[in-house]
Design a protein around this motif. Sequence first.
Motif, PDB file in Angstrom:
ATOM      1  N   LEU B  38      -9.418  34.343  -3.009  1.00 51.62           N
ATOM      2  CA  LEU B  38      -8.957  33.643  -1.806  1.00 51.62           C
ATOM      3  C   LEU B  38      -9.401  31.957  -1.732  1.00 51.62           C
ATOM      4  O   LEU B  38     -10.444  31.926  -2.369  1.00 51.62           O
ATOM      5  CB  LEU B  38      -9.723  34.191  -0.530  1.00 51.62           C
ATOM      6  N   ILE B  39      -8.556  31.243  -1.393  1.00 54.62           N
ATOM      7  CA  ILE B  39      -9.037  29.710  -1.756  1.00 54.62           C
ATOM      8  C   ILE B  39      -9.041  29.077  -0.389  1.00 54.62           C
ATOM      9  O   ILE B  39      -8.282  29.124   0.367  1.00 54.62           O
ATOM     10  CB  ILE B  39      -7.752  29.039  -2.683  1.00 54.62           C
ATOM     11  N   HIS B  40     -10.096  28.591  -0.105  1.00 51.19           N
ATOM     12  CA  HIS B  40     -10.509  27.665   0.920  1.00 51.19           C
ATOM     13  C   HIS B  40     -10.920  26.472   0.750  1.00 51.19           C
ATOM     14  O   HIS B  40     -11.894  26.317   0.138  1.00 51.19           O
ATOM     15  CB  HIS B  40     -11.659  28.521   1.891  1.00 51.19           C
ATOM     16  N   ALA B  41     -10.252  25.749   1.467  1.00 53.46           N
ATOM     17  CA  ALA B  41     -10.287  24.109   1.143  1.00 53.46           C
ATOM     18  C   ALA B  41     -11.065  23.539   2.415  1.00 53.46           C
ATOM     19  O   ALA B  41     -10.589  23.588   3.426  1.00 53.46           O
ATOM     20  CB  ALA B  41      -9.194  23.270   0.690  1.00 53.46           C
ATOM     21  N   GLY B  42     -12.219  23.017   2.249  1.00 55.04           N
ATOM     22  CA  GLY B  42     -13.079  22.685   3.509  1.00 55.04           C
ATOM     23  C   GLY B  42     -14.500  23.108   3.556  1.00 55.04           C
ATOM     24  O   GLY B  42     -15.059  23.436   2.349  1.00 55.04           O
ATOM     25  N   ASP B  43     -15.335  22.832   4.638  1.00 50.68           N
ATOM     26  CA  ASP B  43     -16.622  22.967   4.776  1.00 50.68           C
ATOM     27  C   ASP B  43     -16.841  24.588   4.459  1.00 50.68           C
ATOM     28  O   ASP B  43     -15.908  25.405   4.839  1.00 50.68           O
ATOM     29  CB  ASP B  43     -16.901  22.770   6.345  1.00 50.68           C
ATOM     30  N   HIS B  44     -17.946  24.705   3.887  1.00 46.91           N
ATOM     31  CA  HIS B  44     -18.598  26.024   3.399  1.00 46.91           C
ATOM     32  C   HIS B  44     -19.955  26.078   3.986  1.00 46.91           C
ATOM     33  O   HIS B  44     -20.921  25.548   3.467  1.00 46.91           O
ATOM     34  CB  HIS B  44     -18.565  26.150   2.065  1.00 46.91           C
ATOM     35  N   GLY B  45     -20.321  27.113   4.875  1.00 47.91           N
ATOM     36  CA  GLY B  45     -21.674  27.262   5.329  1.00 47.91           C
ATOM     37  C   GLY B  45     -21.699  28.797   5.764  1.00 47.91           C
ATOM     38  O   GLY B  45     -20.541  29.381   5.884  1.00 47.91           O
ATOM     39  N   PRO B  46     -22.834  29.001   6.541  1.00 48.95           N
ATOM     40  CA  PRO B  46     -22.989  30.564   6.783  1.00 48.95           C
ATOM     41  C   PRO B  46     -21.964  30.596   7.997  1.00 48.95           C
ATOM     42  O   PRO B  46     -21.509  31.937   8.003  1.00 48.95           O
ATOM     43  CB  PRO B  46     -24.249  30.129   7.566  1.00 48.95           C
ATOM     44  N   LYS B  47     -21.288  29.841   8.873  1.00 52.72           N
ATOM     45  CA  LYS B  47     -20.376  29.960   9.918  1.00 52.72           C
ATOM     46  C   LYS B  47     -19.027  30.357   9.100  1.00 52.72           C
ATOM     47  O   LYS B  47     -18.545  31.405   9.512  1.00 52.72           O
ATOM     48  CB  LYS B  47     -20.245  28.727  10.533  1.00 52.72           C
ATOM     49  N   GLU B  48     -18.760  29.761   7.899  1.00 55.15           N
ATOM     50  CA  GLU B  48     -17.434  29.988   7.193  1.00 55.15           C
ATOM     51  C   GLU B  48     -17.632  31.374   6.544  1.00 55.15           C
ATOM     52  O   GLU B  48     -16.661  32.230   6.593  1.00 55.15           O
ATOM     53  CB  GLU B  48     -17.134  29.071   6.207  1.00 55.15           C
ATOM     54  N   ASP B  49     -18.805  31.596   5.808  1.00 52.69           N
ATOM     55  CA  ASP B  49     -19.275  33.141   5.434  1.00 52.69           C
ATOM     56  C   ASP B  49     -19.011  33.939   6.265  1.00 52.69           C
ATOM     57  O   ASP B  49     -18.211  34.970   5.919  1.00 52.69           O
ATOM     58  CB  ASP B  49     -20.726  33.056   4.791  1.00 52.69           C
ATOM     59  N   LYS B  50     -19.497  33.751   7.393  1.00 52.94           N
ATOM     60  CA  LYS B  50     -19.230  34.795   8.440  1.00 52.94           C
ATOM     61  C   LYS B  50     -17.563  35.109   8.779  1.00 52.94           C
ATOM     62  O   LYS B  50     -17.250  36.262   8.967  1.00 52.94           O
ATOM     63  CB  LYS B  50     -20.025  34.340   9.816  1.00 52.94           C
TER      64      LYS B  50
END
Lengths: 409, 291
Positions: B38-50
Amino acid sequence: MNKLSQPEIMQLLFQLSIMLLFGRLLAELARKLNQPAVVGEIVAGIILGPTILGLVSPDWFNSLFPPGSSGLVLDGFVQVAVVMLLFIAGLEVDLHIVWQQGKQAIYTSFFGLVVPFLFGFAFAFYFPLFFGNEDATRHLPYSLFMGTSMAITALPVIARILMDLNIIKSRMGMLVISSAMINDIIGWLIFSMVLGMIGKGNMNFSLLNTALVTIGFTVLMLTLGRGLINRFLPWVNKKLAWPGGLLSLSLALCFMAAAFTEYIGIHAIFGAFIIGVTLGDSEHMPERAKEIIHQFINNIFAPLFFVAIGLKVNFLANFDPLLTLVILGIAFAGKIIGSGLGTRLGGFTWRESLAAAFGMNARGAMEIILGLIALENGLINEKVFVSLVIMALITSMSSGPLMKWMLRK
Amino acid sequence: MNFAIHKIGLAIAFSPTSEAMLAEAMRLTMVYQARLILIHAGDHGPKEDKLMDALIEKAGLPASFIKIRWENGNPGDVILKVCQQENIDLLIAGALRKENLVQYYIGSIARKIMRKADCSFLMITNPSTQPLPYKNIVVNAEDSPYVEEAIFAACQLGLKDKSNWVHIVREVKLYGLTMAASDQRSEVEYNEVRHHLVQEEINTVEEFLQKIPHDKLKVNIKMVSGKAGFELSQFAKRKSADLLIVGASQRRFSLFDRVFPHDLEYIFADLPCNLLVVHPDQQSGKEEHYE
């Protein structure tokens, strides 16, 4: 509105009938000899015109083609035929094939265009009197015309030769076809500029202005015009009778564009050619419709045009053997050296390159149209015109055999 | 000739279609027994992890099949870079069928991938949370370096998905010019030229097919004339195809190709259905094969 009298109507109809009949007869004979139809049609005109009928039986010739209203209407037919021929020449240009061939086609067409152009230009520029140019004010347009007349290529003749050799879809076949298409576009662009320079239109342009107007018109048609046509054609195909709606609208657009370019001072033929390219490049223009337009124009208007050439000019009285030989020499040398070099640089062997160059050497109908327009615009005299017609016929007739010979070696 | 898929990449943004895109990718991951990145381009933080965890959980994907790459930067560039780094065989992304005029010329992320990707990619136009097998596949048999791979991919997927039809479409080249140059022939000769033109292309397709297993498939060979990419797209629309497969172009498309569209650019401009572009050069076909 002036009307034709009953005898004049009869005369016009009879002229059309005789021209089509004789044209077909001689075209069939040419076909039997494996030669392009245009060869037979030109010969038909020469037989019916001042060269043979006028010489053998001047009374018959004068009663068949008398000067007057019917002759004027016939001339109108011929003018319409030229516009239509350029329209189908444009339809034959497939930009899609050109983009597919990419840089390779650009190299081949560049050399195939520039070298014969320079040959033609240089000879006319340095020996103007030999080429019948006595008007010093037209030195540049005249030389440019001679350059263009050497650079032009006859796409349908080439296509036919490549088909007969069964190499039309080979790498070389596609390269030759796409290069001939690029040659056509640039050749007609230059010729329109030349006509603009000699100022037969509403406005007299300088070379720069003519170039700007011609290139501007081309770019506008191929971008904005193309976009509009792509929006318009799906509606035409869906809502109007098929193929009637598409055919009449295509020809209406052709005449409108021709009238427009004539008005702005670049000859009518250029408008017809560019609208042909634009329409032909549209994905919404079905191949079947193109086929119908081709058959209609190639078998009715093209014979009228080519037979009419023989009616206009006395080929015997205006035949200058030395001039014809020189023009033939320049035409062969320029095209074979240029196209051969271009194809060789594209990675083909020398033999294949020479074969491609012999193919590109065919001038066919395009040269004759070019010559007639130049003659009617007073740019060249009848002697040069006759030499150009002979050159067009010889290059077209020799292309196939020479190409075959080169590939068989 | 092969079309082996060992690693599938999915460009994922947290958009309303993410769940459906993941479901589509998961189906193909199972079909090809591949690994999913899975490729995600953008911010990465706890919110995105969730958010990502929730998506994966909902899709019911086993963790061993998945790898996540969180990247920052221009999404188009980032996705293409990850594809190269991870040796991805098939990149999956969502795409609008048609962009607006400005987006078309500037190029959206999806269009950037279509024009610049070095690996095979699948553009999904209408993802579903309950994806179905492809039942009606159209494949382009146009001369391209990857034509055989494209037909192979179509037959392979057709067999795996038990498709109803695989339509193989080929253009009759220079049809208009050839017929125009034949107008001085007799009626019999004229018809022979036409027949020969079509038959020649059918034979070419049949030669391709001889090398490819397709026994249990219903294959339809269709000839078109006109602008190749456009006619292919129109055919896919007419047949209500659910997947169009084409070989990748030899060269990358530029703005010029958008102004004067040809070949695949017609398809990129207006996707008739899901689009699979076969570009096997970068296929790993190597190490890890997850059973």
